[in-house]
Design an enzyme around this catalytic site. Structure first.
Site, short mmCIF file in Angstrom:
data_model
loop_
_atom_site.label_atom_id
_atom_site.label_comp_id
_atom_site.label_asym_id
_atom_site.label_seq_id
_atom_site.Cartn_x
_atom_site.Cartn_y
_atom_site.Cartn_z
N ALA A 1 46.81 130.48 60.05
CA ALA A 1 47.63 131.68 60.24
C ALA A 1 46.79 132.94 60.28
O ALA A 1 47.22 133.96 60.79
CB ALA A 1 48.64 131.78 59.10
N LYS A 2 45.61 132.88 59.70
CA LYS A 2 44.67 134.02 59.65
C LYS A 2 45.38 135.28 59.18
O LYS A 2 45.25 136.35 59.77
CB LYS A 2 43.98 134.19 61.01
CG LYS A 2 43.20 132.94 61.40
CD LYS A 2 42.34 133.10 62.62
CE LYS A 2 41.50 131.86 62.92
NZ LYS A 2 42.28 130.72 63.47
#
Lengths: 266, 266
Positions: free
Chosen positions: A92-93
């Protein structure tokens, strides 16, 4: 999942393969499009075909978000379908101020029961620490990324050393090798020796083997430690090995091929 | 939305107020909990109460993600409810390799019709450029963030100057002041003069006024340019001004108060 449980699984399967689930409605075999939830159906069959060889699955959250609420539902079903003894990564960073990071942590760890989430370092400690408050959950922090743009800032000399090394040195004090890993792109194996001097014991999540041109042998020789210390991600080479009705068998064969190669390094 | 349209709205309303929609089910007035979609109902009433004074709305995506597929649906309804002449910001702080950033762009710009999305810079050019390919859509890149952890890396001396300045100099060449803005926390107004030397014409999105302690006057004096150049965000001070049935009136009053103050700087 604990580090010990992850390593145990690696030893049992003789594999450190992570399969990326970047599931794109435009790329999945057309015969699946008639099913109720084609994205989930594809993931389910890929998981069944590869779980013998994979120690981790990594859904790329963008692919699900791009489908709106329906994509979110497919993601929830997917993570629930992954066998509980396999490590799960929400790619998802994320990364935001403290109370917002807490919400992201809740979304991925509580609501969806992922074992880990990838996090961007730019906003610093209070954007990372909320994720570390969850027992047996992991932050996988961006270190050296595999993309071309990774060069724009990560290698700037920051207070005497490359920025990525500053990120690793500083952030490794926020947690431990029991709750943090780092992303290190396989396209840059020349940095692995320096990285191992800074974080000898942490697991590294290594994308970029295969389609992005990374070299498995170079990564293993420079990055492995005595508890393996590597999760090597492959996505397109496995999940899109065939676009036809034989995609399950093709994914199985490609995953097996990588596992066999990995076993030789363990 | 074009820069001209945004500035026109600022002149008309004599305001550069952005209202953050960090809508938390645990904080909204309890009488809304019986409605079909309390999150959307709250947002709808806040929007109605403040749209006279706000030139932008900024839903914080984490708050919706934390609610799973239902939250995603509330977000979609919210962005559709915001009047089309008001600028919308998906505060998502995304950033990934090229093809993944394209998907995030599609999620926020095509599926949900946001005008802009906040993006993290660590992964460099190819993580940002896909967002810039959408006409009249904007990237709002993290520059100097308002949180405590912002100090961990953003002020490291990177090849001779603070990392945040490297980020602004380099990234400003990827787009223009017609499709990029920067996040600059109000808790650090002392950096605004340096920032204005690097990016004189870009809009800055400034969180941290109010609850986080930032000073509106200092921000305006150091950060304003001849097309205003500022979007000042307020969240908690407006949307949670009252936790009772009078929350609509309280939000209206707080937004008006900020607008009045802002008018004096225009």
């Amino acid at each position: 999942m604990t580090k010990e449980a992850l390593f145990e699984q690696i030893q049992q399967k003789q594999s450190f393969l992570c399969v990326g689930l970047d599931t794109d409605i435009k790329k999945i075999p057309t015969h699946l499009l008639d099913t109720e939830d084609p994205i989930f159906e594809f993931n389910k069959q890929i998981i069944d075909a590869t779980k013998e060889f994979a120690v981790a699955y990594k859904p790329n959250i963008a692919f699900y978000e791009a489908m709106g609420a329906a994509g979110w539902a497919s993601l929830e079903k997917t993570v629930n379908y992954i066998p509980k003894d396999i490590f799960t990564i929400a790619d998802a960073k994320r990364g935001d101020i403290g109370n917002t990071s807490s919400l992201y942590a809740r979304a991925f760890f509580d609501n969806m029961n992922f074992d880990s989430v990838t996090v961007a370092p730019y906003m610093g400690s209070d954007s990372v620490k909320p994720f570390l408050e969850f027992k047996d959950k992991w932050v996988i922090l961006l270190g050296v990324t595999s993309n071309e743009g990774g060069k724009d800032f990560q290698f700037l000399k920051a207070d005497g050393k490359p920025l990525y090394q500053q990120v690793m040195e500083t952030s490794s004090r926020w947690g431990s090798d029991q709750n943090m890993m780092y992303v290190v792109g396989a396209t840059r194996p020349e940095y692995l020796k320096d990285i191992r001097r800074i974080i000898p014991n942490h697991f590294l999540l290594v994308p970029g083997v295969g389609a992005q041109g990374g070299d498995l042998k170079a990564v293993c020789e420079n990055g492995m430690n005595d508890q393996c210390g590597l999760l090597i991600n492959s996505t397109r080479g496995i999940i899109y090995a065939s676009s036809g009705k034989d995609f399950v068998e093709a994914a199985h064969q490609e995953a097996r091929k990588l596992q066999t190669e990995m076993a030789s390094f363990l």
